[in-house]
Design a protein around this motif. Sequence first.
Motif, PDB file in Angstrom:
ATOM      1  N   ASN A 102       0.826  -1.217   0.000  1.00  0.00           N
ATOM      2  CA  ASN A 102       0.000   0.000   0.000  1.00  0.00           C
ATOM      3  C   ASN A 102       0.858   1.264   0.000  1.00  0.00           C
ATOM      4  OD1 ASN A 102      -2.328  -1.569   0.090  1.00  0.00           O
ATOM      5  ND2 ASN A 102      -2.328  -1.603   2.336  1.00  0.00           N
ATOM      6  N   GLY A 103       1.952   1.235  -0.721  1.00  0.00           N
ATOM      7  CA  GLY A 103       2.830   2.394  -0.827  1.00  0.00           C
ATOM      8  C   GLY A 103       3.798   2.551   0.334  1.00  0.00           C
ATOM      9  N   LEU A 133       9.746  11.931   4.995  1.00  0.00           N
ATOM     10  CA  LEU A 133       9.854  10.489   5.202  1.00  0.00           C
ATOM     11  C   LEU A 133       9.432  10.240   6.639  1.00  0.00           C
ATOM     12  CD1 LEU A 133      10.759   7.757   4.001  1.00  0.00           C
ATOM     13  CD2 LEU A 133      13.014   8.191   4.973  1.00  0.00           C
ATOM     14  N   GLN A 134       8.375   9.438   6.820  1.00  0.00           N
ATOM     15  CA  GLN A 134       7.802   9.264   8.150  1.00  0.00           C
ATOM     16  C   GLN A 134       7.258   7.855   8.310  1.00  0.00           C
ATOM     17  OE1 GLN A 134       4.394  11.790   8.828  1.00  0.00           O
ATOM     18  NE2 GLN A 134       4.563  11.622  11.038  1.00  0.00           N
ATOM     19  N   ASN A 168       6.691   0.631   9.345  1.00  0.00           N
ATOM     20  CA  ASN A 168       6.347   0.876   7.951  1.00  0.00           C
ATOM     21  C   ASN A 168       6.644   2.344   7.712  1.00  0.00           C
ATOM     22  OD1 ASN A 168       5.337  -1.710   7.930  1.00  0.00           O
ATOM     23  ND2 ASN A 168       3.232  -1.069   8.261  1.00  0.00           N
ATOM     24  N   ILE A 169       7.368   2.645   6.660  1.00  0.00           N
ATOM     25  CA  ILE A 169       7.684   4.043   6.382  1.00  0.00           C
ATOM     26  C   ILE A 169       7.134   4.416   5.007  1.00  0.00           C
ATOM     27  CG2 ILE A 169       9.713   4.097   7.884  1.00  0.00           C
ATOM     28  CD1 ILE A 169      11.450   3.853   5.396  1.00  0.00           C
ATOM     29  N   ALA A 170       6.829   5.690   4.853  1.00  0.00           N
ATOM     30  CA  ALA A 170       6.258   6.175   3.597  1.00  0.00           C
ATOM     31  C   ALA A 170       6.810   7.565   3.301  1.00  0.00           C
ATOM     32  CB  ALA A 170       4.733   6.205   3.685  1.00  0.00           C
ATOM     33  N   LEU A 171       6.684   7.950   2.061  1.00  0.00           N
ATOM     34  CA  LEU A 171       7.127   9.254   1.582  1.00  0.00           C
ATOM     35  C   LEU A 171       5.889  10.106   1.319  1.00  0.00           C
ATOM     36  CD1 LEU A 171       9.863  10.545   0.909  1.00  0.00           C
ATOM     37  CD2 LEU A 171       9.578   9.754  -1.434  1.00  0.00           C
TER      38      LEU A 171
END
Length: 196
Positions: A102-103, A133-134, A168-171
């Motif tokens: 999921n991205g 980035l979090q 889980n990290i996402a941009l």
Amino acid sequence: MEGQPDVEPRNQDQMDHEREPVEDEWKSWQRGQVRNTLHLVSAAAQWILLLACLIYLGIDSLQPSTPRSDKVPWTHIRYSGKSNGGVAMNLTAEVGSIQIRNGSIMITCDGLYLVSLKGDITFDKEGSLKLILQKTDKTSGFLWEQTIQDSSGAVHFTTVLYLFAQDNIALWTSSNATIDDLSFSLVLLSPFICSL
């Protein structure tokens, strides 16, 4: 032989009897010397073995460490498209062993990760845009944040981050933007706890 004191002739037994303690003392001294030599040789051999062990351990510690698994977690992502403000970019892995769901990038090992990001961002809004980035749970602060002032700007970022397994990290972007040729890489440098 007048005028000379009388010298009693010594018999052979008496001379032999006096010579025995001297010979015993000489033999004892020789045995002590042999014992001392053996101690010296033994100590030298022990020091040589200790030095050899230290050299072996030193050479072994200079060898690159092999991970517990044959595959080192890593991913390389290329992204071009639209980004909605406050919504995670829908990233998909181009290559690598780290899963993206999921991205979000799924971290499976505690450890130090090399993070590299570069690309071009264009946005319409006046002012600035933040590239973030979090962690997806948003309970902690940003792992990384860069403010872009120009409405069309290049982003170049390389750092090392300590990430935890099960993160889980996402941009994200703070507002709507167009992302061109974004290249994002994440590589585990040193695993501490790994659940591959």
